[in-house]
Design an enzyme around this catalytic site. Structure first.
Site, short mmCIF file in Angstrom:
data_model
loop_
_atom_site.label_atom_id
_atom_site.label_comp_id
_atom_site.label_asym_id
_atom_site.label_seq_id
_atom_site.Cartn_x
_atom_site.Cartn_y
_atom_site.Cartn_z
CG ASN A 12 -1.69 1.24 1.43
OD1 ASN A 12 -1.80 2.06 0.51
ND2 ASN A 12 -2.27 1.41 2.61
CD1 TRP A 13 3.40 0.97 -2.91
CD2 TRP A 13 3.50 2.18 -4.78
NE1 TRP A 13 4.08 0.22 -3.85
CE2 TRP A 13 4.15 0.95 -5.02
CE3 TRP A 13 3.43 3.11 -5.83
CZ2 TRP A 13 4.74 0.63 -6.24
CZ3 TRP A 13 4.01 2.79 -7.05
CH2 TRP A 13 4.67 1.56 -7.26
CE LYS A 14 0.22 3.37 4.79
NZ LYS A 14 0.16 3.51 6.22
CG HIS A 100 -5.73 1.65 5.24
ND1 HIS A 100 -5.30 2.59 6.15
CD2 HIS A 100 -4.68 0.81 5.05
CE1 HIS A 100 -4.05 2.33 6.49
NE2 HIS A 100 -3.64 1.25 5.85
CD GLU A 102 -2.85 5.30 6.89
OE1 GLU A 102 -2.85 5.41 5.65
OE2 GLU A 102 -1.89 4.82 7.53
CD GLU A 170 -3.42 -2.83 7.34
OE1 GLU A 170 -2.28 -2.98 6.94
OE2 GLU A 170 -4.12 -1.84 7.07
N GLY A 176 2.54 1.92 10.73
CA GLY A 176 3.50 3.02 10.60
C GLY A 176 4.23 3.36 11.89
CB SER A 214 5.32 -2.13 11.93
OG SER A 214 4.86 -0.82 12.23
N GLY A 235 2.81 -1.22 4.30
CA GLY A 235 2.81 0.20 3.97
C GLY A 235 4.23 0.68 3.68
N GLY A 236 4.88 1.26 4.70
CA GLY A 236 6.19 1.89 4.53
C GLY A 236 7.21 1.02 3.79
C1 PEP Z 1 -0.70 0.00 6.09
O1 PEP Z 1 -0.82 1.20 5.92
O2 PEP Z 1 -1.57 -0.76 5.65
C2 PEP Z 1 0.46 -0.47 6.83
C3 PEP Z 1 0.43 -1.71 7.26
O3 PEP Z 1 1.49 0.40 7.03
P1 PEP Z 1 2.93 0.05 7.64
O4 PEP Z 1 3.41 -1.21 7.00
O5 PEP Z 1 3.79 1.24 7.29
O6 PEP Z 1 2.74 -0.12 9.10
#
Ligand code: PEP
Length: 251
Positions: A12-14, A100, A102, A170, A176, A214, A235-236
């Site tokens: 997920n590049w957000k 998600h 967010e 999640e 994050g 994470s 994500g990251g």
């Molecule tokens: C996400 O946004 O779905 C996520 C899992 O982010 P991260 O891996 O950065 O925690």
């Protein structure tokens, strides 16, 4: 032993990536997947909407799948700034993330909205990745399993089958932050999610349950080895091709 549920590693590049960087990242992932020749796992990238068509073109023929990060519930109409599932499909997309945390937080998306978005994905022929997860306050109040149950029952449309959806667990506090639940906590959450799904559909045992929060190359092996974890939503760490490919390798 062959796994009955094919692992899915989704990035997920957000809201990250301008064209040049994003295409370099997509090409890096595509090259890695092509040379690994994996047929036992799926790799998905979910770039921002502006880059979907270009990324879909860049990864063509590599086996890398492309997903959207959100969709509107309607197919078209007066919804300024929104994108429908049909538009995603038209851009070369096969999957879409819905619910998600967010978006639940930033845009007030409720379980009912998430459910309608999952139905919109089906209408357009896309596979929804339905995200659920508890906040830190909820975990500390020992409400994790209840919260997950409420979110699943509210967000998964009726008529669901394993072929029609993916669920991503999640924990909001792990997204994050560099923090992750213990493997025992992940196992308990995933087993509970599957039990709840079992009450809603006939083939819950075949639904892919992703863990997200994470995940990185160094912890992916341990998290992906947990029973009932069938992949990761990243994500990251999905913004660096090598790191993302290391996670896919661990699957
Ligand atoms: C996400 O946004 O779905 C996520 C899992 O982010 P991260 O891996 O950065 O925690």
């Amino acid at each position: 032993m062959a796994r009955s549920r094919r692992p899915l590693i989704a990035g997920n590049w957000k809201m990250n990536g301008l064209r040049a960087d994003a295409l370099a990242l997509a090409t890096g992932v595509a090259d890695g997947v092509r040379s690994a020749g994996w047929s036992d796992r799926e790799v998905l990238v979910c770039p921002p909407a502006t880059l979907l068509a270009a990324v879909a073109e860049a990864v063509k023929g590599s086996g890398v799948l492309v997903g959207g990060q959100n969709c509107h519930v309607n197919p078209n109409g007066a919804h300024t700034g929104d994108i429908s599932a049909e538009m995603l499909r038209d851009a070369g997309v096969s999957h879409v993330i819905v619910g998600h945390s967010e978006r639940r937080t930033d845009c007030g998306e409720t379980d009912a909205i998430v459910r309608a978005k999952a139905e919109a994905a089906w209408r357009a022929g896309l596979l929804p990745i339905i995200c659920i997860g508890e906040t830190l306050t909820e975990r500390e109040a020992n409400r994790t399993l209840t919260v997950l149950e409420t979110q699943i029952k509210g967000s998964v449309p009726s008529g669901a089958t394993a072929a029609k959806l993916v669920v991503a667990y999640e924990p909001v506090w792990a997204i994050g932050t560099g923090k992750t639940p213990t493997t025992a906590e992940v196992a308990s959450a995933h087993a509970h999610i599957r039990r709840v799904l079992d009450g809603l559909m006939a083939d819950a045992g075949a639904v892919r349950l992703l863990y997200g929060g994470s995940v990185k190359g160094s912890n992916a092996g341990e998290l992906l080895a947990v029973g009932d974890v069938d992949g990761a939503l990243v994500g990251g760490a999905s913004l660096k091709a090598d790191e993302f490919l290391a996670i896919a390798k661990a699957a």
